[in-house]
Design an enzyme around this catalytic site. Structure first.
Site, PDB file in Angstrom:
ATOM      1  CG  ASN A   1      -7.075  -2.703  -6.387  1.00 25.19           C
ATOM      2  OD1 ASN A   1      -6.136  -3.433  -6.080  1.00 25.19           O
ATOM      3  ND2 ASN A   1      -7.512  -1.758  -5.583  1.00 25.19           N
TER       4      ASN A   1
ATOM      5  CG  ASP B   1      -2.010   0.991   1.166  1.00 23.69           C
ATOM      6  OD1 ASP B   1      -2.288   1.485   0.057  1.00 23.69           O
ATOM      7  OD2 ASP B   1      -2.591   1.302   2.214  1.00 23.69           O
ATOM      8  N   GLY B   2       0.320   2.321  -0.598  1.00 24.96           N
ATOM      9  CA  GLY B   2       0.960   3.635  -0.516  1.00 24.96           C
ATOM     10  C   GLY B   2       1.614   4.090  -1.815  1.00 24.96           C
TER      11      GLY B   2
HETATM   12  C1  FPP Z   1      -2.018  -0.018  -3.400  1.00 26.12           C
HETATM   13  O1  FPP Z   1      -1.503   1.293  -3.291  1.00 26.12           O
HETATM   14  C2  FPP Z   1      -1.375  -0.688  -4.516  1.00 26.12           C
HETATM   15  C3  FPP Z   1      -2.015  -1.285  -5.554  1.00 26.12           C
HETATM   16  C4  FPP Z   1      -3.482  -1.330  -5.688  1.00 26.12           C
HETATM   17  C5  FPP Z   1      -1.260  -1.889  -6.667  1.00 26.12           C
HETATM   18  C6  FPP Z   1      -0.060  -2.669  -6.227  1.00 26.12           C
HETATM   19  C7  FPP Z   1       0.646  -3.088  -7.419  1.00 26.12           C
HETATM   20  C8  FPP Z   1       1.978  -3.103  -7.532  1.00 26.12           C
HETATM   21  C9  FPP Z   1       2.909  -2.747  -6.457  1.00 26.12           C
HETATM   22  C10 FPP Z   1       2.567  -3.569  -8.801  1.00 26.12           C
HETATM   23  C11 FPP Z   1       2.766  -5.028  -8.659  1.00 26.12           C
HETATM   24  C12 FPP Z   1       3.516  -5.529  -9.747  1.00 26.12           C
HETATM   25  C13 FPP Z   1       3.865  -6.801  -9.847  1.00 26.12           C
HETATM   26  C14 FPP Z   1       4.769  -7.137 -10.932  1.00 26.12           C
HETATM   27  C15 FPP Z   1       3.402  -7.868  -8.931  1.00 26.12           C
HETATM   28  P1  FPP Z   1      -2.460   2.533  -3.552  1.00 26.12           P
HETATM   29  O2  FPP Z   1      -2.434   2.846  -4.985  1.00 26.12           O
HETATM   30  O3  FPP Z   1      -3.816   2.227  -2.975  1.00 26.12           O
HETATM   31  O4  FPP Z   1      -1.759   3.644  -2.736  1.00 26.12           O
HETATM   32  P2  FPP Z   1      -2.492   4.871  -2.011  1.00 26.12           P
HETATM   33  O5  FPP Z   1      -3.279   4.271  -0.882  1.00 26.12           O
HETATM   34  O6  FPP Z   1      -1.352   5.701  -1.556  1.00 26.12           O
HETATM   35  O7  FPP Z   1      -3.344   5.554  -3.046  1.00 26.12           O
END
Ligand code: FPP
Length: 244
Positions: free
Chosen positions: A69, A21-22
């Protein structure tokens, strides 16, 4: 961190779940579009996965994309899907290296709604790594804990319908065996960076007795040292599993 001089732990979790997350906030803080945060997050995923494997943690589950998502803006969803494509291609390119490390890759989650090319690549990388048993790397894509429980319950309901199982004979173990993590130990530790203290539909059934670790670091900034800190804290916890 010096990989020739890895820290020693008296107790190590067998299975760690990571809620990555983040990424969005990391990008926002830098005035960048959200997808740039996911690009950095994917780098952290590679780095932490490798380090955790080197430390001897056998099962790793990374929450990469939830069933919820899909509600994100289409360009953000497309960018995350492209990161999966890149990584899946890399798994094929680095086949020999991963083979040496003994990594088995599994994708957990629903297959419904995922692009066909990604599904085919997922199947292929599972196939080429299926006989490896040193590190089990689970990537949760289109994953939701409730959806997973429903998926398991449907398998059981079919057995009941066919007359092969009596409702009174349904056990917790049967539900576990119908989950995408069938045959794997439950997570001992769930790590969620970025300050939130929620499970967000991640490994709901499996996390019944998991220890939870949260830190304020945003996932793209999460380092090997942060994992060591979480593991040092885990070492000190007194896990009673409902006993005294
Ligand atoms: C949550 O952070 C993250 C996600 C929904 C996506 C996670 C995906 C990756 C790290 C890429 C993975 C890639 C591979 C190759 C496995 P957020 O976007 O909700 O962060 P925020 O809360 O700060 O908005």
């Amino acid at each position: 961190m010096d990989l020739n001089n890895l820290p020693h732990f008296d107790v190590l979790p067998q299975h760690i779940g990571f809620i990555m997350d983040g990424n969005g906030r990391w990008a926002k803080e830098r005035g960048l579009p959200r997808y740039k945060g996911h690009i950095e997050g994917a780098k952290t995923f590679r780095k932490i996965g490798e380090f955790a494997g080197d430390l001897g943690i056998k099962y790793l589950t990374f929450y990469a994309f939830s069933t919820e998502n899909w509600k994100r803006p289409p360009d953000e969803v497309a960018a995350i899907m492209n990161l999966f494509r890149e990584y899946l291609k890399e798994l094929d390119d680095r086949k020999a290296e991963n083979e040496e490390k003994g990594i088995q890759v599994n994708f957990i989650g629903s297959k419904k709604g995922l692009p066909k090319d990604i599904l085919a690549m997922m199947k292929y990388s599972e196939k080429i790594t299926e006989d490896k048993t040193k590190v089990y790397l689970n990537i949760a894509v289109n994953y939701g804990g409730r959806e997973e429980i429903v998926h398991s319950v449907k398998l059981i309901a079919k057995l009941v319908k066919k007359g092969k199982l009596k409702p009174d004979d349904i056990t917790e173990d049967m539900i576990s065996r119908g989950l995408y993590t069938a045959g794997m130990p439950d997570p001992d530790l769930i790590i969620r960076p970025s300050g939130e203290k929620r499970l967000s539909n991640f490994l709901l059934w499996q996390a019944a007795y998991a220890e939870f670790w949260s830190s304020n670091v945003l996932w793209p900034d999460f380092t090997e040292e942060d994992l060591v800190e979480a593991l040092r804290n885990f070492e000190k916890r007194n896990r009673r599993f409902g006993g005294v």
